[in-house]
Design a protein around this motif. Structure first.
Motif, PDB file in Angstrom:
ATOM      1  N   VAL A 164       0.822  -1.225   0.000  1.00  0.00           N
ATOM      2  CA  VAL A 164       0.000   0.000   0.000  1.00  0.00           C
ATOM      3  C   VAL A 164       0.852   1.269   0.000  1.00  0.00           C
ATOM      4  CG1 VAL A 164      -1.703   1.335   1.314  1.00  0.00           C
ATOM      5  CG2 VAL A 164      -2.060  -1.107   0.938  1.00  0.00           C
ATOM      6  N   PRO A 165       1.823   1.415   0.927  1.00  0.00           N
ATOM      7  CA  PRO A 165       2.648   2.636   0.855  1.00  0.00           C
ATOM      8  C   PRO A 165       3.495   2.706  -0.422  1.00  0.00           C
ATOM      9  CG  PRO A 165       2.884   1.592   3.000  1.00  0.00           C
ATOM     10  CD  PRO A 165       2.117   0.650   2.136  1.00  0.00           C
ATOM     11  N   PHE A 166       3.957   1.543  -0.904  1.00  0.00           N
ATOM     12  CA  PHE A 166       4.737   1.525  -2.140  1.00  0.00           C
ATOM     13  C   PHE A 166       3.900   2.036  -3.308  1.00  0.00           C
ATOM     14  CE2 PHE A 166       6.004  -0.738  -6.025  1.00  0.00           C
ATOM     15  CZ  PHE A 166       7.291  -0.258  -6.166  1.00  0.00           C
ATOM     16  N   ILE A 167       2.682   1.529  -3.423  1.00  0.00           N
ATOM     17  CA  ILE A 167       1.780   1.974  -4.492  1.00  0.00           C
ATOM     18  C   ILE A 167       1.449   3.451  -4.323  1.00  0.00           C
ATOM     19  CG2 ILE A 167      -0.552   1.694  -5.440  1.00  0.00           C
ATOM     20  CD1 ILE A 167      -0.240  -1.336  -4.731  1.00  0.00           C
ATOM     21  N   PHE A 171       2.517   9.474 -11.106  1.00  0.00           N
ATOM     22  CA  PHE A 171       1.271   9.873 -11.752  1.00  0.00           C
ATOM     23  C   PHE A 171       0.670  11.162 -11.186  1.00  0.00           C
ATOM     24  CE2 PHE A 171       1.549   5.237 -12.266  1.00  0.00           C
ATOM     25  CZ  PHE A 171       1.542   5.167 -13.649  1.00  0.00           C
ATOM     26  N   GLY A 172       1.222  11.633 -10.075  1.00  0.00           N
ATOM     27  CA  GLY A 172       0.741  12.874  -9.483  1.00  0.00           C
ATOM     28  C   GLY A 172      -0.640  12.786  -8.856  1.00  0.00           C
ATOM     29  N   ALA A 173      -1.085  11.582  -8.530  1.00  0.00           N
ATOM     30  CA  ALA A 173      -2.414  11.398  -7.931  1.00  0.00           C
ATOM     31  C   ALA A 173      -2.292  10.448  -6.742  1.00  0.00           C
ATOM     32  CB  ALA A 173      -3.385  10.838  -8.959  1.00  0.00           C
ATOM     33  N   ALA A 174      -2.458  10.997  -5.565  1.00  0.00           N
ATOM     34  CA  ALA A 174      -2.369  10.172  -4.366  1.00  0.00           C
ATOM     35  C   ALA A 174      -3.645   9.352  -4.191  1.00  0.00           C
ATOM     36  CB  ALA A 174      -2.158  11.056  -3.142  1.00  0.00           C
ATOM     37  N   ILE A 175      -3.515   8.232  -3.506  1.00  0.00           N
ATOM     38  CA  ILE A 175      -4.662   7.373  -3.217  1.00  0.00           C
ATOM     39  C   ILE A 175      -5.298   7.852  -1.906  1.00  0.00           C
ATOM     40  CG2 ILE A 175      -5.426   5.021  -2.733  1.00  0.00           C
ATOM     41  CD1 ILE A 175      -2.887   4.067  -4.202  1.00  0.00           C
ATOM     42  N   VAL A 176      -6.557   8.221  -1.966  1.00  0.00           N
ATOM     43  CA  VAL A 176      -7.264   8.686  -0.779  1.00  0.00           C
ATOM     44  C   VAL A 176      -7.435   7.513   0.190  1.00  0.00           C
ATOM     45  CG1 VAL A 176      -9.421   9.652   0.086  1.00  0.00           C
ATOM     46  CG2 VAL A 176      -8.483  10.447  -2.087  1.00  0.00           C
ATOM     47  N   GLY A 177      -7.045   7.732   1.439  1.00  0.00           N
ATOM     48  CA  GLY A 177      -7.217   6.708   2.468  1.00  0.00           C
ATOM     49  C   GLY A 177      -6.082   5.718   2.592  1.00  0.00           C
ATOM     50  N   ALA A 178      -5.005   5.915   1.837  1.00  0.00           N
ATOM     51  CA  ALA A 178      -3.889   4.969   1.899  1.00  0.00           C
ATOM     52  C   ALA A 178      -3.259   4.936   3.290  1.00  0.00           C
ATOM     53  CB  ALA A 178      -2.831   5.313   0.857  1.00  0.00           C
ATOM     54  N   GLU A 179      -3.184   6.090   3.940  1.00  0.00           N
ATOM     55  CA  GLU A 179      -2.597   6.130   5.285  1.00  0.00           C
ATOM     56  C   GLU A 179      -3.464   5.363   6.270  1.00  0.00           C
ATOM     57  OE1 GLU A 179      -3.259   8.889   3.468  1.00  0.00           O
ATOM     58  OE2 GLU A 179      -1.239   9.459   2.850  1.00  0.00           O
ATOM     59  N   LEU A 213      -5.581   2.913   5.558  1.00  0.00           N
ATOM     60  CA  LEU A 213      -5.481   1.496   5.227  1.00  0.00           C
ATOM     61  C   LEU A 213      -4.165   0.915   5.736  1.00  0.00           C
ATOM     62  CD1 LEU A 213      -6.643  -1.005   3.908  1.00  0.00           C
ATOM     63  CD2 LEU A 213      -5.678  -0.215   1.722  1.00  0.00           C
ATOM     64  N   THR A 214      -3.091   1.661   5.621  1.00  0.00           N
ATOM     65  CA  THR A 214      -1.797   1.208   6.124  1.00  0.00           C
ATOM     66  C   THR A 214      -1.842   1.031   7.632  1.00  0.00           C
ATOM     67  OG1 THR A 214      -0.655   2.328   4.305  1.00  0.00           O
ATOM     68  CG2 THR A 214       0.666   1.760   6.232  1.00  0.00           C
ATOM     69  N   ARG A 215      -2.442   1.957   8.331  1.00  0.00           N
ATOM     70  CA  ARG A 215      -2.587   1.858   9.791  1.00  0.00           C
ATOM     71  C   ARG A 215      -3.418   0.632  10.153  1.00  0.00           C
ATOM     72  NH1 ARG A 215      -2.920   6.819  10.621  1.00  0.00           N
ATOM     73  NH2 ARG A 215      -5.074   7.082   9.981  1.00  0.00           N
ATOM     74  N   PHE A 216      -4.497   0.396   9.441  1.00  0.00           N
ATOM     75  CA  PHE A 216      -5.345  -0.768   9.669  1.00  0.00           C
ATOM     76  C   PHE A 216      -4.555  -2.060   9.450  1.00  0.00           C
ATOM     77  CE2 PHE A 216      -8.290  -3.885   7.668  1.00  0.00           C
ATOM     78  CZ  PHE A 216      -9.009  -4.222   8.801  1.00  0.00           C
ATOM     79  N   LEU A 217      -3.805  -2.124   8.365  1.00  0.00           N
ATOM     80  CA  LEU A 217      -3.009  -3.314   8.075  1.00  0.00           C
ATOM     81  C   LEU A 217      -1.926  -3.549   9.122  1.00  0.00           C
ATOM     82  CD1 LEU A 217      -2.693  -2.897   4.210  1.00  0.00           C
ATOM     83  CD2 LEU A 217      -3.989  -4.674   5.424  1.00  0.00           C
ATOM     84  N   LEU A 218      -1.327  -2.471   9.623  1.00  0.00           N
ATOM     85  CA  LEU A 218      -0.310  -2.600  10.668  1.00  0.00           C
ATOM     86  C   LEU A 218      -0.916  -3.175  11.939  1.00  0.00           C
ATOM     87  CD1 LEU A 218       2.572  -2.137  11.678  1.00  0.00           C
ATOM     88  CD2 LEU A 218       1.886   0.187  12.280  1.00  0.00           C
ATOM     89  N   ILE A 219      -2.059  -2.650  12.345  1.00  0.00           N
ATOM     90  CA  ILE A 219      -2.727  -3.154  13.542  1.00  0.00           C
ATOM     91  C   ILE A 219      -3.087  -4.628  13.367  1.00  0.00           C
ATOM     92  CG2 ILE A 219      -4.884  -3.000  14.873  1.00  0.00           C
ATOM     93  CD1 ILE A 219      -4.679   0.062  14.467  1.00  0.00           C
ATOM     94  N   ALA A 223     -17.137   4.097  12.608  1.00  0.00           N
ATOM     95  CA  ALA A 223     -16.275   3.650  11.516  1.00  0.00           C
ATOM     96  C   ALA A 223     -15.111   4.637  11.382  1.00  0.00           C
ATOM     97  CB  ALA A 223     -17.057   3.575  10.215  1.00  0.00           C
ATOM     98  N   THR A 224     -14.086   4.207  10.676  1.00  0.00           N
ATOM     99  CA  THR A 224     -12.946   5.108  10.458  1.00  0.00           C
ATOM    100  C   THR A 224     -13.381   6.250   9.551  1.00  0.00           C
ATOM    101  OG1 THR A 224     -12.157   3.776   8.603  1.00  0.00           O
ATOM    102  CG2 THR A 224     -11.250   3.267  10.785  1.00  0.00           C
ATOM    103  N   PRO A 225     -12.719   7.411   9.647  1.00  0.00           N
ATOM    104  CA  PRO A 225     -13.215   8.600   8.953  1.00  0.00           C
ATOM    105  C   PRO A 225     -13.168   8.537   7.428  1.00  0.00           C
ATOM    106  CG  PRO A 225     -11.224   9.098  10.225  1.00  0.00           C
ATOM    107  CD  PRO A 225     -11.593   7.689  10.510  1.00  0.00           C
ATOM    108  N   THR A 226     -12.103   8.060   6.849  1.00  0.00           N
ATOM    109  CA  THR A 226     -11.963   8.145   5.397  1.00  0.00           C
ATOM    110  C   THR A 226     -12.526   6.938   4.668  1.00  0.00           C
ATOM    111  OG1 THR A 226      -9.946   9.424   5.739  1.00  0.00           O
ATOM    112  CG2 THR A 226     -10.300   8.545   3.544  1.00  0.00           C
ATOM    113  N   LEU A 227     -12.091   5.760   5.055  1.00  0.00           N
ATOM    114  CA  LEU A 227     -12.503   4.541   4.349  1.00  0.00           C
ATOM    115  C   LEU A 227     -13.756   3.898   4.928  1.00  0.00           C
ATOM    116  CD1 LEU A 227      -9.010   2.890   3.756  1.00  0.00           C
ATOM    117  CD2 LEU A 227     -10.386   4.237   2.166  1.00  0.00           C
ATOM    118  N   LYS A 228     -14.219   4.422   6.052  1.00  0.00           N
ATOM    119  CA  LYS A 228     -15.415   3.900   6.715  1.00  0.00           C
ATOM    120  C   LYS A 228     -15.282   2.413   7.085  1.00  0.00           C
ATOM    121  CE  LYS A 228     -17.436   7.833   6.202  1.00  0.00           C
ATOM    122  NZ  LYS A 228     -17.098   8.795   7.195  1.00  0.00           N
ATOM    123  N   ILE A 229     -14.071   2.029   7.523  1.00  0.00           N
ATOM    124  CA  ILE A 229     -13.868   0.667   8.016  1.00  0.00           C
ATOM    125  C   ILE A 229     -14.624   0.571   9.336  1.00  0.00           C
ATOM    126  CG2 ILE A 229     -12.175  -1.017   8.849  1.00  0.00           C
ATOM    127  CD1 ILE A 229     -10.066   0.463   7.108  1.00  0.00           C
TER     128      ILE A 229
END
Length: 152
Positions: free
Chosen positions: A19-22, A30-38, A40-46, A110-116
């Protein structure tokens, strides 16, 4: 069950790296960040940390004070080992209970951005502590044989 957890942990770790690599490639190339990547990364770490926790305990690779314990007389060593096991069971069981209680009080959050959903976000924590409690209970009968213990 152990093999399934190992496979799940490898997949979570792969996703945690991907996820952080992508995100870096998308932002820099490409100049376009992925919304919610941070998030998702936090969720995956936990998830990675807490789902792997029972595996670490089961293999005896958690941090122990091996030299100090081995320096104790056999009877005292046995008593200290029992005390440590009881404390670990109590602590992990309590933390699992608190996490489940916290989840049940926040089922609609739920989480703010991705609504997990909060229950999914914290479910890995509950799983990890409950699994650790069960592994510690099993170790009361048969202690683990660590291949390479980290000692203090």
């Amino acid at each position: 069950m152990r093999r399934l957890l190992e496979i799940l942990c490898v997949l979570l770790l792969a996703a945690l790296v991907a996820v952080p690599f992508i995100q870096v490639i998308m932002r820099d190339v490409f100049g376009a960040a992925i919304v919610g990547a941070e998030e998702l990364t936090r969720f995956l770490l936990i998830c990675t940390v807490f789902i792997a926790y029972p595996l670490v305990i089961d293999s005896g690779e958690n941090i122990v004070m091996g030299e100090l314990r081995e320096a104790l007389p056999p009877r005292l060593r046995s008593m200290v080992g029992m005390l440590i096991s009881v404390c670990a069971i109590t602590t992990c069981g309590f933390l699992a209970w608190v996490t489940v209680d916290n989840i049940s009080a926040n089922l609609k959050n739920a989480t703010p951005t991705l609504k997990i959903p909060f229950w999914l976000f914290m479910g890995a924590t509950a799983f990890g502590f409950a699994g650790a409690c069960l592994v510690h209970l099993r170790h009361l009968r048969k202690p683990p044989q660590a291949q390479s213990s980290v000692t203090l």
